[in-house]
Design an enzyme around this catalytic site. Structure first.
Site, PDB file in Angstrom:
ATOM      1  N   ASP A 127      -7.615  18.875 -14.101  1.00 16.09           N
ATOM      2  CA  ASP A 127      -7.907  17.531 -14.602  1.00 16.09           C
ATOM      3  C   ASP A 127      -7.523  17.524 -16.079  1.00 16.09           C
ATOM      4  OD1 ASP A 127      -9.058  15.256 -15.695  1.00 16.09           O
ATOM      5  OD2 ASP A 127     -10.845  15.331 -14.418  1.00 16.09           O
ATOM      6  N   LYS A 143      -7.913   6.521 -19.249  1.00 17.41           N
ATOM      7  CA  LYS A 143      -8.236   7.012 -20.589  1.00 17.41           C
ATOM      8  C   LYS A 143      -6.992   7.028 -21.491  1.00 17.41           C
ATOM      9  CE  LYS A 143     -12.160   7.225 -18.658  1.00 17.41           C
ATOM     10  NZ  LYS A 143     -12.298   8.032 -17.491  1.00 17.41           N
ATOM     11  N   ARG A 185       0.854  -1.199   0.000  1.00 21.16           N
ATOM     12  CA  ARG A 185       0.000   0.000   0.000  1.00 21.16           C
ATOM     13  C   ARG A 185       0.889   1.247   0.000  1.00 21.16           C
ATOM     14  NH1 ARG A 185      -1.414   1.643   4.598  1.00 21.16           N
ATOM     15  NH2 ARG A 185      -2.185  -0.321   5.424  1.00 21.16           N
ATOM     16  N   TYR A 242     -16.950  16.140 -15.689  1.00 23.05           N
ATOM     17  CA  TYR A 242     -17.372  14.740 -15.655  1.00 23.05           C
ATOM     18  C   TYR A 242     -18.394  14.537 -14.530  1.00 23.05           C
ATOM     19  CZ  TYR A 242     -17.180   9.761 -14.648  1.00 23.05           C
ATOM     20  OH  TYR A 242     -17.515   8.459 -14.374  1.00 23.05           O
TER      21      TYR A 242
HETATM   22  O1  P1T Z   1     -13.165   6.622 -14.083  1.00 26.64           O
HETATM   23  P1  P1T Z   1     -12.020   7.169 -13.284  1.00 26.64           P
HETATM   24  O2  P1T Z   1     -10.685   6.621 -13.672  1.00 26.64           O
HETATM   25  O3  P1T Z   1     -12.269   7.142 -11.805  1.00 26.64           O
HETATM   26  O4  P1T Z   1     -11.896   8.734 -13.685  1.00 26.64           O
HETATM   27  C1  P1T Z   1     -12.905   9.664 -13.426  1.00 26.64           C
HETATM   28  C2  P1T Z   1     -12.818  10.808 -14.417  1.00 26.64           C
HETATM   29  C3  P1T Z   1     -12.227  11.990 -14.000  1.00 26.64           C
HETATM   30  N1  P1T Z   1     -12.111  13.042 -14.849  1.00 26.64           N
HETATM   31  C4  P1T Z   1     -12.560  12.987 -16.114  1.00 26.64           C
HETATM   32  C5  P1T Z   1     -12.425  14.177 -17.006  1.00 26.64           C
HETATM   33  C6  P1T Z   1     -13.171  11.823 -16.584  1.00 26.64           C
HETATM   34  O5  P1T Z   1     -13.601  11.802 -17.857  1.00 26.64           O
HETATM   35  C7  P1T Z   1     -13.317  10.704 -15.720  1.00 26.64           C
HETATM   36  C8  P1T Z   1     -13.991   9.450 -16.141  1.00 26.64           C
HETATM   37  N2  P1T Z   1     -14.828   9.617 -17.261  1.00 26.64           N
HETATM   38  C9  P1T Z   1     -15.571   8.646 -17.858  1.00 26.64           C
HETATM   39  C10 P1T Z   1     -15.658   7.383 -17.406  1.00 26.64           C
HETATM   40  C11 P1T Z   1     -16.303   9.070 -19.064  1.00 26.64           C
HETATM   41  O6  P1T Z   1     -16.771   8.228 -19.851  1.00 26.64           O
HETATM   42  O7  P1T Z   1     -16.396  10.292 -19.273  1.00 26.64           O
END
Ligand code: P1T
Length: 383
Positions: free
Chosen positions: A174, A199, A50, A102
Site C-alpha cells: 500500500d 489521497k 463496468r 489504516y
Molecule cells: O478511503 P479509500 O480510498 O477507500 O482508501 C482506504 C485507505 C487505504 N490505505 C491507506 C493507507 C489509507 O490511508 C486509506 C484511507 N485513509 C484515510 C481515509 C485516512 O484518513 O487515513
C-alpha cells in the site's frame, strides 16, 4: 511514446495520447454506460463501462506509468482495490500484514475476509524476522503498508520481497502515504502496488478512488477479471479528476516534503511536544531504510503533546484554524486528525495502543500552503 519517461514527465504524459476523435489533449469525460455495436461484438473496443471506459483506461495507463509498471487498474476506492486483491485468495489461505495500518484496511481484513475463511497475522514488520516467523504452508500473501498510517513506521520493501520470493508468496504494498514520487514498490520487488488514489494521487480532496498496478500479465488478467466481475469501478468523472491530479503529483509532493520537514522540526523543538513520528529524523528507528528506499520523507507526521490526555489532544486539534479537522490526507490543504476516534476507531483500543495509537496522538497531513502559516497555526493551537 516508446522511450521510458522520467518520473516528472510520466506524471503528465505517461500512457497518454491526444483523444482520437478531435485531438483533445485531456481525455474527454466519456460519461456513458454503453457503446453502439454494428453487429453483436462489432464495436470499437468498448462494450460496457463496468468492463472498460476510455476515460478510466487513460487513467489506468497513467497509473501504470507513474508506478513504472505494466498494468494499471482503477477501482471505486482504495478499499475496493484491496478487496480485489483479497479475492485472489481462497478459504484457508493466510496473509501476513503490517500490524500498524489504516483502520479501514484492518476492518476489511478482520470483519469481512476473516468471515470468508482467510486468516491474517498482524506483525511489526520493522523486524524482518517477525515476518519470516509468521510464514507457514498456508501463507499466500504479504501485505505491507509503508510508511504506516498513522505511526509512520517504515518497512524495508526490498528485504520483505526477498522473503516473499524465497517462500513464493505474493507481495502487495500500500503506497498511499508515500506516492510513487517517493518510492516505487514494484522496482523494490513487490508484485502489486496499491493506492488510495483519494489521497496524494488525486491530490485535491475531491474524489474517492483506488488503484492497483502490477507487472505480471497473468496477475493483471486475474485482477481485471475480478474488477469486472465484482464491479467496484470508478466513474468517468472521478477517473478524469484523478488523472488531472496526477499531472501535478511531482510538484505537489516536492512542496509536501518541504513543508512536512519544516513542521516536523518545529514540533520536535517545541517544549510542549512529547514525541514526533516522522521518518526524516536521524532518530527514527527506520531512518536508514527510509533514506534507502524513499526519495524524501513526505508530508505525513504524527505527534503527541507533552502530558496530554484524550481531551487535551482534541482541544489542540479544535484550536487549529489553517489545518482543517477532517479524515483523509494527501490533498493540497493541511488536515489534522485524531486517529483513535477517527481513522483508527475500528481497531480495538488495546490492539491500536499496542502499535502506539494512543488517545493523545494527533496526525497531520501537511499541505502545500506557506509553511510559516502552518507553523503559526500550530503555535497558537498548542499554546
Ligand atoms: O478511503 P479509500 O480510498 O477507500 O482508501 C482506504 C485507505 C487505504 N490505505 C491507506 C493507507 C489509507 O490511508 C486509506 C484511507 N485513509 C484515510 C481515509 C485516512 O484518513 O487515513
Amino acid at each position: 511514446m516508446n522511450k521510458k519517461l522520467r518520473f516528472n514527465t510520466a506524471t503528465i504524459h505517461g500512457g497518454q495520447s491526444p483523444d482520437p476523435a478531435y485531438g483533445a489533449v485531456m481525455p474527454p469525460i466519456y460519461q456513458t454506460s454503453t457503446y453502439a455495436q454494428i453487429t453483436p461484438g462489432g464495436h470499437k473496443g468498448f462494450e460496457y463501462s463496468r468492463t472498460h471506459n476510455p476515460t478510466r483506461q487513460a487513467l489506468e495507463k497513467s497509473l501504470a506509468s507513474i508506478e513504472d509498471g505494466q498494468h494499471g487498474l482503477a477501482f471505486a476506492s482504495g478499499l475496493a482495490a484491496m478487496d480485489a486483491v483479497m479475492k485472489l485468495l481462497s478459504p484457508g489461505d493466510e496473509i501476513i500484514s503490517t500490524n500498524d495500518l489504516y483502520g479501514g484496511s484492518y476492518r476489511l481484513f478482520t470483519k469481512i475476509f476473516e468471515g470468508f475463511g482467510l486468516k491474517f497475522h498482524f506483525v511489526a514488520m520493522n523486524n524482518l524476522d517477525h515476518v519470516e516467523a509468521a510464514i507457514n504452508s498456508n501463507t499466500k500473501l504479504i501485505w505491507v503498508e509503508t510508511p504506516t498510517n498513522p505511526m509512520m513506521n517504515i518497512v524495508d520493501i526490498k528485504g520483505i520481497s526477498q522473503i516473499a520470493k524465497k517462500h513464493k508468496l505474493l507481495l502487495a504494498v500500500d503506497n498511499t502515504f508515500a506516492s510513487p514520487y517517493l518510492q516505487q514498490p514494484l522496482n523494490l520487488g513487490a508484485d502489486i502496488v496499491m493506492h488510495s488514489a483519494t489521497k496524494y494521487l488525486a491530490g485535491h480532496s475531491d474524489v474517492v478512488l483506488g488503484s492497483l498496478v502490477v507487472n505480471d500479465q497473468k496477475l493483471a488478467n486475474r485482477l481485471s477479471f475480478i474488477q469486472n466481475a465484482s464491479g467496484a469501478v470508478p466513474g468517468p468523472m472521478d477517473s478524469f479528476l484523478t488523472l488531472r491530479g496526477i499531472k501535478t503529483l511531482h510538484v505537489r509532493l516536492q512542496r509536501h516534503c518541504e513543508n512536512g520537514k519544516a513542521v516536523a522540526h518545529y514540533l520536535a523543538a517545541h517544549p510542549k511536544v512529547e514525541m514526533v513520528y516522522w521518518p526524516g529524523f536521524d532518530s527514527h528507528p527506520n531512518h536508514e531504510v527510509a533514506k534507502k528506499q524513499m526519495r524524501d520523507f513526505g508530508g505525513m507526521l504524527s505527534f503527541i503533546p507533552k502530558g496530554a490526555d484524550h481531551a487535551a489532544a482534541i482541544k489542540i486539534i479544535e484550536n487549529l484554524k489553517v489545518f482543517t479537522l477532517a479524515e483523509s490526507l494527501g490533498g493540497v490543504e493541511s488536515l489534522a486528525g485524531h486517529p483513535a476516534s477517527m481513522t483508527h476507531a475500528s481497531i480495538p483500543k488495546e490492539e491500536r495502543e499496542k502499535s502506539g495509537v494512543v488517545d493523545s496522538l494527533i496526525r497531520l497531513s501537511v499541505g502545500i500552503e506557506d509553511a510559516q502559516d502552518l507553523i503559526d497555526d500550530l503555535e497558537q493551537a498548542i499554546g
